[in-house]
Design an enzyme around this catalytic site. Sequence first.
Site, PDB file in Angstrom:
ATOM      1  N   ARG A   1     -15.471 -22.551 -34.710  1.00  0.00           N
ATOM      2  CA  ARG A   1     -16.856 -22.611 -35.212  1.00  0.00           C
ATOM      3  C   ARG A   1     -16.850 -23.177 -36.638  1.00  0.00           C
ATOM      4  O   ARG A   1     -16.670 -22.444 -37.611  1.00  0.00           O
ATOM      5  CB  ARG A   1     -17.477 -21.217 -35.209  1.00  0.00           C
ATOM      6  CG  ARG A   1     -17.226 -20.422 -33.937  1.00  0.00           C
ATOM      7  CD  ARG A   1     -18.443 -20.358 -33.044  1.00  0.00           C
ATOM      8  NE  ARG A   1     -18.082 -19.730 -31.778  1.00  0.00           N
ATOM      9  CZ  ARG A   1     -18.172 -18.430 -31.532  1.00  0.00           C
ATOM     10  NH1 ARG A   1     -18.640 -17.613 -32.457  1.00  0.00           N
ATOM     11  NH2 ARG A   1     -17.825 -17.950 -30.355  1.00  0.00           N
TER      12      ARG A   1
ATOM     13  N   ASP B   1     -26.565 -18.528 -18.169  1.00  0.00           N
ATOM     14  CA  ASP B   1     -27.087 -18.462 -19.541  1.00  0.00           C
ATOM     15  C   ASP B   1     -26.701 -19.707 -20.317  1.00  0.00           C
ATOM     16  O   ASP B   1     -25.949 -20.558 -19.839  1.00  0.00           O
ATOM     17  CB  ASP B   1     -26.661 -17.163 -20.255  1.00  0.00           C
ATOM     18  CG  ASP B   1     -25.229 -17.198 -20.790  1.00  0.00           C
ATOM     19  OD1 ASP B   1     -24.582 -18.262 -20.779  1.00  0.00           O
ATOM     20  OD2 ASP B   1     -24.759 -16.136 -21.235  1.00  0.00           O
TER      21      ASP B   1
ATOM     22  N   ARG C   1     -29.563 -16.436 -28.111  1.00  0.00           N
ATOM     23  CA  ARG C   1     -30.213 -16.864 -29.353  1.00  0.00           C
ATOM     24  C   ARG C   1     -31.714 -16.567 -29.360  1.00  0.00           C
ATOM     25  O   ARG C   1     -32.259 -16.173 -30.383  1.00  0.00           O
ATOM     26  CB  ARG C   1     -29.992 -18.357 -29.572  1.00  0.00           C
ATOM     27  CG  ARG C   1     -28.548 -18.724 -29.905  1.00  0.00           C
ATOM     28  CD  ARG C   1     -28.440 -20.215 -30.112  1.00  0.00           C
ATOM     29  NE  ARG C   1     -27.099 -20.661 -30.363  1.00  0.00           N
ATOM     30  CZ  ARG C   1     -26.199 -20.930 -29.421  1.00  0.00           C
ATOM     31  NH1 ARG C   1     -26.516 -20.788 -28.141  1.00  0.00           N
ATOM     32  NH2 ARG C   1     -24.989 -21.354 -29.744  1.00  0.00           N
TER      33      ARG C   1
ATOM     34  N   HIS D   1     -20.844 -19.658 -22.921  1.00  0.00           N
ATOM     35  CA  HIS D   1     -20.944 -18.849 -24.134  1.00  0.00           C
ATOM     36  C   HIS D   1     -21.948 -19.493 -25.119  1.00  0.00           C
ATOM     37  O   HIS D   1     -21.749 -19.458 -26.331  1.00  0.00           O
ATOM     38  CB  HIS D   1     -19.556 -18.742 -24.788  1.00  0.00           C
ATOM     39  CG  HIS D   1     -19.252 -17.400 -25.383  1.00  0.00           C
ATOM     40  ND1 HIS D   1     -18.437 -16.481 -24.792  1.00  0.00           N
ATOM     41  CD2 HIS D   1     -19.640 -16.825 -26.557  1.00  0.00           C
ATOM     42  CE1 HIS D   1     -18.326 -15.403 -25.563  1.00  0.00           C
ATOM     43  NE2 HIS D   1     -19.055 -15.584 -26.635  1.00  0.00           N
TER      44      HIS D   1
ATOM     45  N   THR E   1     -16.230 -10.655 -19.952  1.00  0.00           N
ATOM     46  CA  THR E   1     -16.287 -12.026 -20.485  1.00  0.00           C
ATOM     47  C   THR E   1     -14.914 -12.677 -20.363  1.00  0.00           C
ATOM     48  O   THR E   1     -13.914 -12.120 -20.838  1.00  0.00           O
ATOM     49  CB  THR E   1     -16.756 -12.003 -21.956  1.00  0.00           C
ATOM     50  OG1 THR E   1     -18.069 -11.438 -21.988  1.00  0.00           O
ATOM     51  CG2 THR E   1     -16.800 -13.393 -22.553  1.00  0.00           C
TER      52      THR E   1
ATOM     53  N   SER F   1     -22.642  -5.601 -26.447  1.00  0.00           N
ATOM     54  CA  SER F   1     -21.357  -6.286 -26.621  1.00  0.00           C
ATOM     55  C   SER F   1     -20.263  -5.330 -27.069  1.00  0.00           C
ATOM     56  O   SER F   1     -20.525  -4.375 -27.812  1.00  0.00           O
ATOM     57  CB  SER F   1     -21.535  -7.387 -27.673  1.00  0.00           C
ATOM     58  OG  SER F   1     -20.294  -7.796 -28.185  1.00  0.00           O
TER      59      SER F   1
ATOM     60  N   LYS G   1     -18.496 -12.935 -16.630  1.00  0.00           N
ATOM     61  CA  LYS G   1     -19.286 -13.851 -17.474  1.00  0.00           C
ATOM     62  C   LYS G   1     -18.408 -14.954 -18.046  1.00  0.00           C
ATOM     63  O   LYS G   1     -17.353 -14.669 -18.625  1.00  0.00           O
ATOM     64  CB  LYS G   1     -19.914 -13.052 -18.625  1.00  0.00           C
ATOM     65  CG  LYS G   1     -20.605 -13.873 -19.694  1.00  0.00           C
ATOM     66  CD  LYS G   1     -21.320 -12.965 -20.673  1.00  0.00           C
ATOM     67  CE  LYS G   1     -22.112 -13.726 -21.701  1.00  0.00           C
ATOM     68  NZ  LYS G   1     -21.305 -14.273 -22.795  1.00  0.00           N
TER      69      LYS G   1
ATOM     70  N   TYR H   1     -14.289  -7.238 -23.195  1.00  0.00           N
ATOM     71  CA  TYR H   1     -13.191  -8.217 -23.209  1.00  0.00           C
ATOM     72  C   TYR H   1     -11.976  -7.452 -22.732  1.00  0.00           C
ATOM     73  O   TYR H   1     -11.748  -6.327 -23.181  1.00  0.00           O
ATOM     74  CB  TYR H   1     -12.930  -8.722 -24.634  1.00  0.00           C
ATOM     75  CG  TYR H   1     -14.024  -9.587 -25.213  1.00  0.00           C
ATOM     76  CD1 TYR H   1     -14.205 -10.891 -24.770  1.00  0.00           C
ATOM     77  CD2 TYR H   1     -14.849  -9.113 -26.214  1.00  0.00           C
ATOM     78  CE1 TYR H   1     -15.198 -11.691 -25.315  1.00  0.00           C
ATOM     79  CE2 TYR H   1     -15.843  -9.910 -26.763  1.00  0.00           C
ATOM     80  CZ  TYR H   1     -16.013 -11.202 -26.309  1.00  0.00           C
ATOM     81  OH  TYR H   1     -16.995 -11.996 -26.850  1.00  0.00           O
TER      82      TYR H   1
HETATM   83  C1  LIG Z   1     -24.555 -14.620 -32.316  1.00  0.00           C
HETATM   84  C2  LIG Z   1     -23.964 -14.551 -30.940  1.00  0.00           C
HETATM   85  C3  LIG Z   1     -23.001 -13.591 -30.669  1.00  0.00           C
HETATM   86  C4  LIG Z   1     -22.455 -13.508 -29.371  1.00  0.00           C
HETATM   87  N1  LIG Z   1     -21.548 -12.520 -29.106  1.00  0.00           N
HETATM   88  C5  LIG Z   1     -21.073 -12.402 -27.835  1.00  0.00           C
HETATM   89  C6  LIG Z   1     -20.218 -11.319 -27.481  1.00  0.00           C
HETATM   90  O1  LIG Z   1     -19.893 -10.474 -28.302  1.00  0.00           O
HETATM   91  N2  LIG Z   1     -19.749 -11.264 -26.208  1.00  0.00           N
HETATM   92  C7  LIG Z   1     -20.104 -12.192 -25.261  1.00  0.00           C
HETATM   93  O2  LIG Z   1     -19.672 -12.099 -24.108  1.00  0.00           O
HETATM   94  N3  LIG Z   1     -20.937 -13.203 -25.563  1.00  0.00           N
HETATM   95  C8  LIG Z   1     -21.444 -13.320 -26.807  1.00  0.00           C
HETATM   96  N4  LIG Z   1     -22.298 -14.341 -27.114  1.00  0.00           N
HETATM   97  C9  LIG Z   1     -22.705 -15.283 -26.053  1.00  0.00           C
HETATM   98  C10 LIG Z   1     -23.965 -14.752 -25.318  1.00  0.00           C
HETATM   99  O3  LIG Z   1     -23.674 -13.620 -24.569  1.00  0.00           O
HETATM  100  C11 LIG Z   1     -24.522 -15.834 -24.387  1.00  0.00           C
HETATM  101  O4  LIG Z   1     -23.525 -16.278 -23.521  1.00  0.00           O
HETATM  102  C12 LIG Z   1     -25.124 -17.011 -25.146  1.00  0.00           C
HETATM  103  O5  LIG Z   1     -25.756 -16.570 -26.311  1.00  0.00           O
HETATM  104  C13 LIG Z   1     -26.120 -17.744 -24.271  1.00  0.00           C
HETATM  105  O6  LIG Z   1     -26.631 -18.863 -24.941  1.00  0.00           O
HETATM  106  P1  LIG Z   1     -28.007 -18.851 -25.776  1.00  0.00           P
HETATM  107  O7  LIG Z   1     -27.692 -18.141 -27.052  1.00  0.00           O
HETATM  108  O8  LIG Z   1     -28.290 -20.274 -26.005  1.00  0.00           O
HETATM  109  O9  LIG Z   1     -29.028 -18.108 -24.977  1.00  0.00           O
HETATM  110  C14 LIG Z   1     -22.854 -14.433 -28.377  1.00  0.00           C
HETATM  111  C15 LIG Z   1     -23.827 -15.390 -28.681  1.00  0.00           C
HETATM  112  C16 LIG Z   1     -24.394 -15.453 -29.942  1.00  0.00           C
HETATM  113  C17 LIG Z   1     -25.459 -16.482 -30.212  1.00  0.00           C
END
Ligand SMILES: Cc1cc2nc3c(=O)[nH]c(=O)nc-3n(C[C@H](O)[C@H](O)[C@H](O)COP(=O)(O)O)c2cc1C
Length: 406
Positions: free
Chosen positions: A197, A333, A357, A302, A188, A138, A278, A162
Amino acid sequence: MIRVTRRFPSLPYFWSLIDWTLPSVISHKRLLLKVQNVADLALVAQKRTPKVVFDYVAGSAVDEIAYARSKDAYARIELNSNVLRDVSEIDTTEIILGKTVDLPICFAPTGYTRLMHHVGEAAVANVAASKNLIYTLSTMGTTSPAELAQLVPHSRRWFQLYIMKNREDSLAVIKQAKDNGFETLVLTVDTPVPGLRYRDNRNGLTIPPKIRLNTVAAIARKPRWWLNLFTTGKLEFAAFRGWDKSLSELASLIFDPSTTFEEITWLRSVWDGPIVVKGIQNIEDAKSVAQLGVQGIILSNHGGRQFDRGPVPLEILEDVVAAVGNKVEVYIDGAVMSGLDALGAIALGAKAVFIGRAYLYGIMANGEAGVDQVIEILRKEFINGMALSGSRNIAEVRKNGARIRK
Ligand SMILES: Cc1cc2nc3c(=O)[nH]c(=O)nc-3n(C[C@H](O)[C@H](O)[C@H](O)COP(=O)(O)O)c2cc1C
């Protein structure tokens, strides 16, 4: 009446049935031994990390409805199941952007991974490399692109970007990805503004965590986590090290509400490798993006962490694949927590799924070994599901197909 004949108990036989392993005195080790699936690992994770950190991972936006809907959609997948197909040999490999991976499961970008466990991004990338899977770092990572490349040189690594308020800043970040062997940019696009949140607000989450009066109580509850935090490297957005900007200044650079499709055209002109977009959430956007010369899209909300009333990605997957699947690779995802979830999405036409997650629960529960365990659990469930539905390879999974029950 059947008469049962009794005999004298055989002591050696009785002895051989006894498992002499002593239960561990460390409670999380005892729990880890009982882990069957990723949800079990999430319970261990919850025990091992401060509430504010666990909630940051598990939580999503506003009323957390989008995430719940995604989870529910996965539970309603029903795969076609064929018997008598000789499933003694199962091949789970797939080709993603021209190269073979061992499973159609990739690591999604997640910010601040060293907050979840001090081993952070490099440990996740190391598991990805050892299992021939793709890891996405990320922009908000706590390990820089250069550090990741140096620590895990053999990883197949993508970089999530980003589009920032000014293009020089974007270019500086893109250059780090290029110089350090990142093969694909993942742009993204579902964050024109930050998601709301509420769990994080209620918990008073700050990055890095602030020491307040109630932090002392939190430290007493999870001393090991805090010790690790204080005795390993500084928790920071490593890609911006040396930029001399506060966290809130960086956040305002990253969330740019004026971003449009033109930015993808611009990105195409400055990055000659593959681009994956994404955060696509409808067919029209999928079509528009596919025309701009990108190689892939991730249907994603996301993980429910942005818009809490958007469509469920899984429910539009088949239509998006039908519309653009011959132009770009379509990934998905959000709420993939088991090998059967992943299998279902592949059967509905996805080229691969991304997990967020799931692997974060693994790292919070048991560091790098926990991430490894997550992949092995997903692999076992995926292969078991393939065998039981009569599919010997990924092409057959898609051919056999699935539906989402109403
Ligand atoms: C703690 C956390 C931090 C995340 N940080 C980013 C990020 O920095 N950039 C991004 O594009 N998506 C981020 N995401 C989204 C993930 O890339 C992804 O889309 C998402 O976790 C998918 O769902 P899932 O957690 O249920 O598998 C984050 C998700 C979580 C849980």
